[in-house]
Design a protein around this motif. Structure first.
Motif, short mmCIF file in Angstrom:
data_model
loop_
_atom_site.label_atom_id
_atom_site.label_comp_id
_atom_site.label_asym_id
_atom_site.label_seq_id
_atom_site.Cartn_x
_atom_site.Cartn_y
_atom_site.Cartn_z
N LEU A 1 0.85 -1.18 0.00
CA LEU A 1 0.00 0.00 0.00
C LEU A 1 0.89 1.23 0.00
N GLU A 2 0.47 2.25 -0.75
CA GLU A 2 1.15 3.54 -0.64
C GLU A 2 0.71 4.17 0.67
N VAL A 3 1.42 3.81 1.73
CA VAL A 3 0.93 4.13 3.08
C VAL A 3 0.78 5.63 3.32
N LYS A 4 1.64 6.43 2.72
CA LYS A 4 1.55 7.87 2.94
C LYS A 4 0.30 8.47 2.32
N ASP A 5 -0.33 7.73 1.41
CA ASP A 5 -1.60 8.19 0.84
C ASP A 5 -2.79 7.87 1.74
N HIS A 6 -2.59 7.03 2.76
CA HIS A 6 -3.71 6.55 3.57
C HIS A 6 -3.54 6.82 5.07
N TYR A 7 -2.29 6.87 5.54
CA TYR A 7 -2.05 7.00 6.98
C TYR A 7 -1.14 8.20 7.26
N THR A 8 -1.27 8.70 8.49
CA THR A 8 -0.45 9.83 8.92
C THR A 8 0.05 9.58 10.33
N ILE A 9 1.31 9.89 10.56
CA ILE A 9 1.88 9.85 11.90
C ILE A 9 1.89 11.29 12.43
N VAL A 10 1.15 11.52 13.51
CA VAL A 10 0.99 12.87 14.05
C VAL A 10 1.57 12.91 15.46
N GLU A 11 2.29 13.97 15.76
CA GLU A 11 2.85 14.13 17.10
C GLU A 11 1.97 15.06 17.92
N GLU A 12 1.58 14.60 19.10
CA GLU A 12 0.77 15.39 20.03
C GLU A 12 1.30 15.22 21.44
N ASN A 13 1.66 16.32 22.06
CA ASN A 13 2.15 16.31 23.45
C ASN A 13 3.33 15.35 23.63
N GLY A 14 4.24 15.36 22.67
CA GLY A 14 5.44 14.54 22.79
C GLY A 14 5.25 13.07 22.45
N LEU B 1 -4.77 3.02 15.47
CA LEU B 1 -4.12 2.13 16.42
C LEU B 1 -4.30 2.72 17.82
N LYS B 2 -4.81 1.93 18.71
CA LYS B 2 -5.17 2.41 20.04
C LYS B 2 -3.92 2.83 20.81
N GLY B 3 -3.98 4.02 21.40
CA GLY B 3 -2.91 4.47 22.27
C GLY B 3 -1.98 5.47 21.61
N ASN B 4 -1.08 6.02 22.45
CA ASN B 4 -0.03 6.92 22.00
C ASN B 4 1.30 6.19 22.09
N PHE B 5 2.24 6.55 21.22
CA PHE B 5 3.47 5.79 21.11
C PHE B 5 4.68 6.70 21.18
N ASP B 6 5.79 6.11 21.63
CA ASP B 6 7.06 6.86 21.64
C ASP B 6 7.57 7.05 20.22
N ASP B 7 7.32 6.06 19.37
CA ASP B 7 7.78 6.18 17.99
C ASP B 7 6.90 5.30 17.09
N ILE B 8 6.75 5.74 15.85
CA ILE B 8 6.06 4.96 14.82
C ILE B 8 6.85 5.13 13.53
N ILE B 9 7.14 4.03 12.87
CA ILE B 9 7.77 4.09 11.55
C ILE B 9 6.95 3.22 10.60
N MET B 10 7.01 3.53 9.31
CA MET B 10 6.23 2.74 8.36
C MET B 10 6.86 2.84 6.97
N ASN B 11 6.59 1.82 6.17
CA ASN B 11 6.87 1.88 4.74
C ASN B 11 5.67 1.27 4.03
N ASN B 12 5.80 0.93 2.76
CA ASN B 12 4.65 0.43 2.00
C ASN B 12 4.32 -1.03 2.31
N TYR B 13 4.97 -1.61 3.32
CA TYR B 13 4.75 -3.01 3.66
C TYR B 13 4.41 -3.22 5.13
N PHE B 14 4.97 -2.36 6.01
CA PHE B 14 4.82 -2.58 7.44
C PHE B 14 4.65 -1.27 8.19
#
Length: 751
Positions: free
Chosen positions: A423-436, A449-462
Motif C-alpha cells: 500500500l502507498e501508506v503515505k496516501d492513507h495514513y499519517t503519523i501525528v505528534e501530540e504532546n510529545g 491504532l489504540k494508544g499513544n506511542f514513543d515512535d512509529i515508523i512505516m513503509n509500504n509493507y509494514f
C-alpha cells in the motif's frame, strides 16, 4: 493624487451612450436571449484603442458582475491583463490575470472601477510584470507596486484593508512553496481579534477553528462575519447529498438534483493532500447555479442516468460489512485484463490488475490504492467515491448488482482471493505528534491504532510502533503480526529486519524469509562514473612502500602514488572502500548510525601493517606534496597485471605531455595523467591491533584474542563475532553468552 479621476466623467458619458446604443442579454447559462428572459446583460464594449475593448457585465438588477479587457474580434474573447467577477450582492467573487499579448501591448494602461464608477486601479502592462496604482474610494492612492502575476511570490503576505478607515482587516501569510500557513483578523479599529496557525489550515481552507469571512469590494473589506464551522469543505469520510435525484453513470461521474423541470449538478471534489497533518482528506462543496433541461443532460447507450431509488437502500454500516467480504471483478476482453477491487477498510480501495500468462494463468500486473469516500444519497442510499484515472463511483444496486461507473461488475468471495499486501501508506495514513507522543491516524484524522506511542515508523509493507521497550508490527492493512519478544526492528525496503525470540529474521510482506543482504566491496567513488583499483609497490629511490591508485572512466585514466611521512617505510597496505555513494542500493546501514559518525571521513580507508601490528588510516588529500622526480617502482608477482596497466598509463601520460598533444578541440579524446605525492596518513585506529578486517561492510579489529567493531568502540570486547544480518551482528562475549549486537544503537541483546 485625485487628478486622474477626471477621466471617468467623460468615460461615464461614453459608457451610458454605448449602453443605450446596444445591449446584449444572457440567460443563467450565459446563452444569448431576450430582455424578458435575461439574468445578465452586457452594454456595448468601450473601445480603448484599435485592438482592445473594455467589457462590463451586469446582473439584470444592475449590479456589476464582471469587468475586464479583451482583444477586439467579432465572436471572440481573449482577455488582456486582469479581469474581475462580482456576486449578486456586489462583492468580489474572483479574479484572473492573463499575460498573453501583454508584451505586445507594453505600456498600455488598463483602468478598473468601483461599482459606483470611481477609479479603483490603473494597470500598466509590462510583459510578465505589471505596474499597478491602487486607489481608495475617496481618490487617495493606496499603493504603487510592480506585480509579477506569473510568479508565485514566495513567502508573500496578502493584506486587505477596511474601506472606510484604511486600517488593516486581515493578513494571509504564505511559505516559500506558496502554501497558506497563517491568518490574522483585525477589527475595524485595528485590534487583532483572531489568529489561525498552520495546523488549522488545509489547502488554504480554515478547519476546526473560527474565522472571519469578509464582504469585499475591489480588494477592500466592507464588513465581516464570524464563521464557526467551514461549510465549504467536509472533513468526514461520509458526505451527505440529501437532495440528490440522479447519478450520471459515465466515464466521468456526477450527482444531479432536480428542481421541477430543471436539473443542477452538485459541484464537489474530493482531495487528499500530502501534508503531514492530522486531517488531510476533504471534499469541496460549492453551489452550482447552472440549470439544465433533461435533454441537455449527457447520456447514451454507454452513459446513462441512474435514479436514486435504484441504489440499494441500506445503512452505511451494512455497506461496510458487505464490501469487506467481497471482491468486485471487471473483465476487459479487449485488453485481455482482469480488474479486481478490494476494500480492506471502508476508507481504502485497492485495485489489482491481472493479465494472462502464456499458460492462460492469471498473474498480478499492477496494484494501486485510493482513499474511499462514502457519499450518502437521499435517505440511506450510500455509494463509494474514489479516484482512479478520474473520479469513480462504486454503486450497490437494489437488485443485488454492483456498478463501477457505467460498468456492471461480478463479485467473488474475498476469502478465496489474495490481496497484494502493499500500500502507498503515505496516501492513507499519517503519523501525528501530540504532546510529545505519536498517534497513528487515517487521512480523515480517525485514530487507527489504540494508544499513544514513543515512535512509529512505516513503509509500504509494514507499520512498527514502539512504547518504552515494547514493539508491535502490523501489515499495511493493520493486521498485527504474531511476533513475540521483539527486541529491535528495522524497515529495509520491502522487508523487516527484526530481532525476536533470540533470533534475527528478515521477513517479507508475506512473512516469508527475505534473502539476507549480500555485501560487495565497491570500486567506485562518489563520482559514479569513476572506478578505482589499488595496489602496492616498492619505490627503489625513496625505499618506501607506496600505495598506487588507478582511476578510470570513459574519458581518462589517471595513476596516483602516495608515500606517507608518518608511517614506517616498509609498511604493508590493504584497502577498504567505505565512501558514501550516489546509488541508494550501495548505502550501507552503517551510514545511519544514531550515536556515532558513519564511515564517511574519506571514500577509501587503508590498513597499514608494520612490526606485526595494524592500524586504520585514510589519505590526507588536502595536504598533498607533489613529487616532481620520477619514482622507480617494483611490484610483487601478484601485482604484475596492475604493473602493466600502470606502465601503460604512465607512458601515455608522459608522451601526451611532452608532445603537447592536448588542445581545446581534443576534449573527446582519452586523457592520461600520472602524479606522485607525499602526504600524511590520517589515523582512525592506532597501529596496535593484531588484525583489522573489512567484512560485510563493517570494520572489525582484533587484539588480545578479542574482537571489536569500528566505530562502535576502539577496544575489543567480544570473544567471537559471527554473521551479520543487516542491522544485527552475531556476538559471543567473554562469558560465552551468545546474542546480537544492534549496529544502529550499539545495544547488546543476549539470549
Amino acid at each position: 493624487m485625485k487628478n486622474k479621476l477626471s477621466f471617468f466623467s467623460f468615460f461615464a458619458i461614453v459608457l451610458v451612450s454605448s449602453q443605450q446604443s446596444k445591449t446584449t442579454y444572457f440567460d443563467k447559462s450565459w446563452k444569448e436571449t431576450t430582455k424578458d428572459n435575461a439574468a445578465f446583460y452586457r452594454p456595448a464594449p468601450i473601445i480603448l484603442n484599435d485592438s482592445i475593448e473594455f467589457i462590463r457585465d451586469y446582473f439584470i438588477d444592475g449590479k456589476l458582475q464582471y469587468q475586464g479587457y479583451s482583444l477586439k474580434k467579432k465572436g471572440y474573447k481573449k482577455n488582456i491583463g486582469s479581469e474581475y467577477w462580482y456576486n449578486e450582492n456586489g462583492f468580489d467573487k474572483g479574479s484572473d490575470y492573463s499575460e498573453a499579448d501583454s508584451e505586445k501591448f507594453k505600456g498600455v494602461e488598463l483602468k478598473f472601477y468601483y461599482p459606483n464608477g470611481k477609479l479603483w486601479k490603473i494597470q500598466k502592462l509590462n510583459g510578465k510584470k505589471t505596474l499597478e496604482e491602487v486607489y481608495f474610494e475617496d481618490g487617495n492612492i493606496r499603493n504603487i507596486d510592480s506585480v509579477n502575476y506569473a510568479d508565485d511570490q514566495k513567502g508573500r503576505v496578502e493584506k486587505i484593508y477596511w474601506i472606510n478607515n484604511k486600517n488593516l482587516a486581515s493578513e494571509k501569510i504564505y511559505n516559500d512553496v506558496n502554501e497558506l500557513i497563517k491568518v490574522k483578523n483585525y477589527s475595524q479599529n485595528g485590534n487583532l481579534i483572531n489568529e489561525i496557525e498552520e495546523n488549522n489550515i488545509l489547502d488554504g481552507y480554515i478547519i476546526n477553528h473560527p474565522y472571519y469571512e469578509y464582504d469585499i469590494i475591489n480588494s477592500f473589506a466592507v464588513s465581516s462575519k464570524l464563521i464557526s464551522i467551514n461549510n465549504e469543505i467536509n472533513l468526514s469520510p461520509i458526505v451527505e447529498f440529501s437532495d440528490a435525484n440522479l447519478i450520471d453513470c459515465s466515464t466521468y461521474t456526477s450527482i444531479i438534483k432536480k428542481n421541477k423541470d430543471s436539473y443542477t449538478y452538485y459541484n464537489f471534489k474530493s482531495w487528499v493532500t500530502d501534508a503531514s497533518k492530522k486531517f488531510r482528506a476533504y471534499t469541496e462543496l460549492e453551489d452550482d447555479d447552472r440549470m439544465f433541461s433533461f435533454k441537455e443532460l449527457h447520456y447514451d447507450d454507454k452513459n446513462f442516468l441512474l435514479e436514486i431509488d435504484k441504489i440499494k437502500h441500506q445503512t452505511i454500516e451494512d455497506l461496510k460489512n458487505d464490501i469487506k467480504v467481497k471482491v468486485f471483478v471487471v473483465y476487459n476482453k479487449e485488453e485481455n485484463l482482469v480488474y479486481k477491487y478490494f476494500f480492506p477498510s471502508s476508507e481504502t480501495v485497492v485495485k489489482q490488475v491481472y493479465k494472462y500468462d502464456d499458460q492462460k494463468n492469471l498473474e498480478l500486473y499492477t496494484s494501486d490504492s485510493s482513499v474511499a469516500f462514502i457519499f450518502k444519497l437521499g435517505k440511506n442510499r450510500p455509494i463509494i467515491s474514489f479516484k482512479d484515472s478520474s473520479d469513480v463511483f462504486f454503486v450497490p444496486l437494489e437488485n443485488g448488482e454492483y456498478l463501477i461507473n457505467n460498468t456492471r461488475v461480478k463479485t467473488e468471495n474475498r476469502a478465496e482471493n489474495t490481496i497484494s499486501p502493499v500500500l502507498e501508506v503515505k496516501d492513507h495514513y499519517t503519523i501525528v505528534e501530540e504532546n510529545g507522543k505519536k498517534i497513528f491516524v487515517s487521512v480523515f484524522g480517525t485514530s487507527l491504532l489504540k494508544g499513544n506511542f514513543d515512535d512509529i515508523i512505516m513503509n509500504n509493507y509494514f507499520i512498527v510502533t514502539k512504547s518504552g521497550k515494547d514493539f508491535s508490527i502490523y501489515d499495511v492493512f493493520l493486521n498485527k503480526l504474531n511476533l513475540k519478544n521483539i527486541k529491535s526492528v528495522y524497515l529495509n525496503d520491502n522487508y523487516i529486519n527484526v530481532l525476536h525470540d533470540n533470533k534475527v529474521e528478515n521477513l517479507d510482506s508475506h512473512l516469508k524469509d527475505a534473502p539476507v543482504r549480500k555485501y560487495y566491496r565497491q570500486s567506485c567513488g562518489s563520482d559514479p562514473y569513476v572506478y578505482y583499483n589499488f595496489s602496492t609497490a616498492y619505490d627503489k629511490k625513496s625505499r618506501n612502500n607506496v600505495i598506487i591508485r588507478k582511476a578510470n572512466n570513459y574519458a581518462f585514466s589517471e595513476i596516483n602514488t602516495f608515500q606517507f611521512n608518518n608511517l614506517p617505510k616498509r609498511s604493508k597496505y590493504n584497502f577498504v572502500y567505505v565512501g558514501d555513494s550516489w546509488a541508494p542500493e550501495r548505502k550501507d546501514i552503517l551510514q545511519y548510525f544514531k550515536n556515532v559518525e558513519p564511515y564517511n571521513n574519506k571514500e577509501f580507508y587503508f590498513i597499514a601493517k608494520a612490526h606485526n601490528k595494524k592500524g586504520l588510516y585514510y589519505i590526507d588529500e588536502e595536504k598533498l606534496d607533489k613529487i616532481d622526480d620520477n619514482i622507480v617502482l617494483s611490484f610483487d608477482d601478484e601485482n604484475l597485471k596492475f604493473k602493466n596497466e600502470y606502465e601503460e598509463i604512465k607512458k601515455e601520460s608522459n608522451y601526451k605531455f611532452l608532445e603537447n598533444k592536448y588542445n581545446d578541440n581534443d576534449e573527446w579524446k582519452r586523457r592520461y595523467s600520472n602524479y606522485n605525492y607525499k602526504t600524511n596518513a590520517v589515523e582512525l585506529l592506532p597501529r596496535k591491533y593484531d588484525d583489522i578486517i573489512f567484512k560485510d561492510n563493517i570494520i572489525i579489529f582484533y587484539k588480545n584474542k578479542k574482537y571489536g567493531v569500528y566505530k562502535l568502540s576502539k577496544e575489543p570486547k567480544y570473544k567471537k563475532i559471527g554473521i551479520r544480518k543487516d542491522n544485527f551482528l552475531e556476538i559471543t562475549n567473554e562469558k560465552d553468552q551468545q546474542g546480537w549486537l544492534d549496529l544502529i544503537t550499539n545495544i547488546e541483546y543476549y539470549n
